[in-house]
Design a protein around this motif. Sequence first.
Motif, mmCIF file in Angstrom:
data_model
loop_
_atom_site.group_PDB
_atom_site.id
_atom_site.type_symbol
_atom_site.label_atom_id
_atom_site.label_comp_id
_atom_site.label_asym_id
_atom_site.label_seq_id
_atom_site.Cartn_x
_atom_site.Cartn_y
_atom_site.Cartn_z
ATOM 1 N N GLU A 56 83.627 9.285 72.145
ATOM 2 C CA GLU A 56 82.591 9.593 70.710
ATOM 3 C C GLU A 56 82.938 7.847 69.929
ATOM 4 O OE1 GLU A 56 84.602 12.610 69.264
ATOM 5 O OE2 GLU A 56 84.723 13.949 71.112
ATOM 6 N N PHE A 57 83.930 7.231 70.325
ATOM 7 C CA PHE A 57 83.387 6.100 68.672
ATOM 8 C C PHE A 57 82.401 5.499 69.453
ATOM 9 C CE2 PHE A 57 85.326 1.058 68.496
ATOM 10 C CZ PHE A 57 84.981 1.399 67.170
ATOM 11 N N MET A 58 82.441 4.958 70.330
ATOM 12 C CA MET A 58 81.803 4.014 71.012
ATOM 13 C C MET A 58 80.264 4.167 70.594
ATOM 14 S SD MET A 58 82.901 0.812 71.788
ATOM 15 C CE MET A 58 81.481 0.194 72.590
ATOM 16 N N GLU A 59 79.608 5.923 70.915
ATOM 17 C CA GLU A 59 78.473 6.542 70.278
ATOM 18 C C GLU A 59 78.274 6.442 69.202
ATOM 19 O OE1 GLU A 59 79.594 10.095 71.943
ATOM 20 O OE2 GLU A 59 78.299 9.985 74.053
ATOM 21 N N SER A 60 79.345 6.180 67.977
ATOM 22 C CA SER A 60 79.379 6.476 66.592
ATOM 23 C C SER A 60 79.073 5.061 66.509
ATOM 24 C CB SER A 60 80.239 7.299 66.213
ATOM 25 O OG SER A 60 81.064 5.820 65.779
ATOM 26 N N LEU A 61 78.487 4.430 67.204
ATOM 27 C CA LEU A 61 78.400 3.064 66.672
ATOM 28 C C LEU A 61 76.725 3.056 66.744
ATOM 29 C CD1 LEU A 61 80.888 0.303 67.987
ATOM 30 C CD2 LEU A 61 80.835 1.543 66.308
ATOM 31 N N HIS A 62 75.854 3.636 67.242
ATOM 32 C CA HIS A 62 74.361 3.891 66.850
ATOM 33 C C HIS A 62 74.327 2.458 67.721
ATOM 34 C CE1 HIS A 62 74.654 7.388 65.015
ATOM 35 N NE2 HIS A 62 75.639 6.711 64.043
ATOM 36 N N LEU A 63 74.872 2.073 69.316
ATOM 37 C CA LEU A 63 74.297 0.562 69.770
ATOM 38 C C LEU A 63 73.014 1.104 70.754
ATOM 39 C CD1 LEU A 63 77.409 -0.865 70.347
ATOM 40 C CD2 LEU A 63 76.154 -1.483 68.456
ATOM 41 N N GLY A 64 72.435 1.829 70.187
ATOM 42 C CA GLY A 64 70.939 2.419 71.506
ATOM 43 C C GLY A 64 69.596 1.791 71.655
ATOM 44 N N GLY A 65 69.649 0.613 70.340
ATOM 45 C CA GLY A 65 69.072 -0.912 70.905
ATOM 46 C C GLY A 65 68.664 -1.513 71.294
ATOM 47 N N LEU A 66 70.353 -2.683 71.276
ATOM 48 C CA LEU A 66 70.945 -3.184 71.090
ATOM 49 C C LEU A 66 70.569 -3.054 73.015
ATOM 50 C CD1 LEU A 66 72.617 -5.630 70.727
ATOM 51 C CD2 LEU A 66 74.697 -4.132 71.690
ATOM 52 N N ASN A 67 69.856 -4.538 72.957
ATOM 53 C CA ASN A 67 69.848 -5.094 74.780
ATOM 54 C C ASN A 67 70.912 -5.774 75.247
ATOM 55 O OD1 ASN A 67 68.116 -6.337 76.817
ATOM 56 N ND2 ASN A 67 67.111 -7.554 75.999
ATOM 57 N N LEU A 68 71.379 -5.655 76.505
ATOM 58 C CA LEU A 68 73.084 -5.203 77.087
ATOM 59 C C LEU A 68 72.078 -6.268 78.558
ATOM 60 C CD1 LEU A 68 75.008 -2.869 76.131
ATOM 61 C CD2 LEU A 68 75.171 -4.827 75.260
ATOM 62 N N GLU A 69 70.758 -6.684 78.219
ATOM 63 C CA GLU A 69 70.850 -7.366 80.121
ATOM 64 C C GLU A 69 70.852 -8.512 79.775
ATOM 65 O OE1 GLU A 69 68.606 -5.181 82.703
ATOM 66 O OE2 GLU A 69 69.323 -3.522 81.478
ATOM 67 N N ARG A 70 71.245 -8.774 80.922
ATOM 68 C CA ARG A 70 71.911 -9.847 81.410
ATOM 69 C C ARG A 70 70.462 -10.653 81.995
ATOM 70 N NH1 ARG A 70 77.701 -11.193 82.979
ATOM 71 N NH2 ARG A 70 76.406 -13.623 83.248
ATOM 72 N N GLU A 71 70.349 -12.133 82.594
ATOM 73 C CA GLU A 71 69.444 -12.916 82.547
ATOM 74 C C GLU A 71 70.088 -13.453 84.099
ATOM 75 O OE1 GLU A 71 67.875 -16.472 81.221
ATOM 76 O OE2 GLU A 71 66.886 -15.323 79.186
ATOM 77 N N LEU A 72 69.168 -13.103 85.376
ATOM 78 C CA LEU A 72 70.142 -13.642 86.774
ATOM 79 C C LEU A 72 70.097 -15.478 86.508
ATOM 80 C CD1 LEU A 72 70.744 -12.634 89.522
ATOM 81 C CD2 LEU A 72 68.466 -13.059 90.441
ATOM 82 N N ASP A 73 71.343 -15.468 86.788
ATOM 83 C CA ASP A 73 72.232 -16.977 86.955
ATOM 84 C C ASP A 73 72.158 -16.988 88.335
ATOM 85 O OD1 ASP A 73 72.886 -19.550 86.140
ATOM 86 O OD2 ASP A 73 75.004 -18.648 85.023
ATOM 87 N N ARG A 74 72.182 -18.604 88.487
ATOM 88 C CA ARG A 74 72.147 -18.507 90.046
ATOM 89 C C ARG A 74 73.743 -19.618 89.727
ATOM 90 N NH1 ARG A 74 69.884 -15.181 93.644
ATOM 91 N NH2 ARG A 74 67.929 -14.707 92.919
ATOM 92 N N GLY A 75 74.056 -19.988 89.006
ATOM 93 C CA GLY A 75 74.647 -21.147 88.457
ATOM 94 C C GLY A 75 73.656 -22.496 88.597
#
Length: 100
Positions: free
Chosen positions: A76-95
């Motif tokens: 509930e706490f995390m949902e209350s932060l309204h982070l729905g529009g936050l982009n959490l995708e990571r770029e593929l990093d192969r080193g």
Amino acid sequence: MAKQANLKTAKRAGRRTPVGRWKLEDAKARFSEVVRHAREDGPQRVTVRGHDAVVVMSVEEFERLVPEKPRAPFVEFMESLHLGGLNLERELDRGRDVEL
């Protein structure tokens, strides 16, 4: 009864501070006594240069005055932060390429 004993002790020690009121230097030197009086007799005031600075009180008295706020469950706490529009995708990093 304990307050009377504290007053008698204060008079014998040559201090003229009222019961439940301590000069900072006395409170530091006799902290365990300040704590004992806070638990048995109620809140104890500590003064700095003649002015009230802090109050030492029992945890029971503190909790009575400032009740603990109920905590929301983590989801509930995390949902209350309204982070729905936050982009959490990571770029593929192969080193990186390293020559040995």
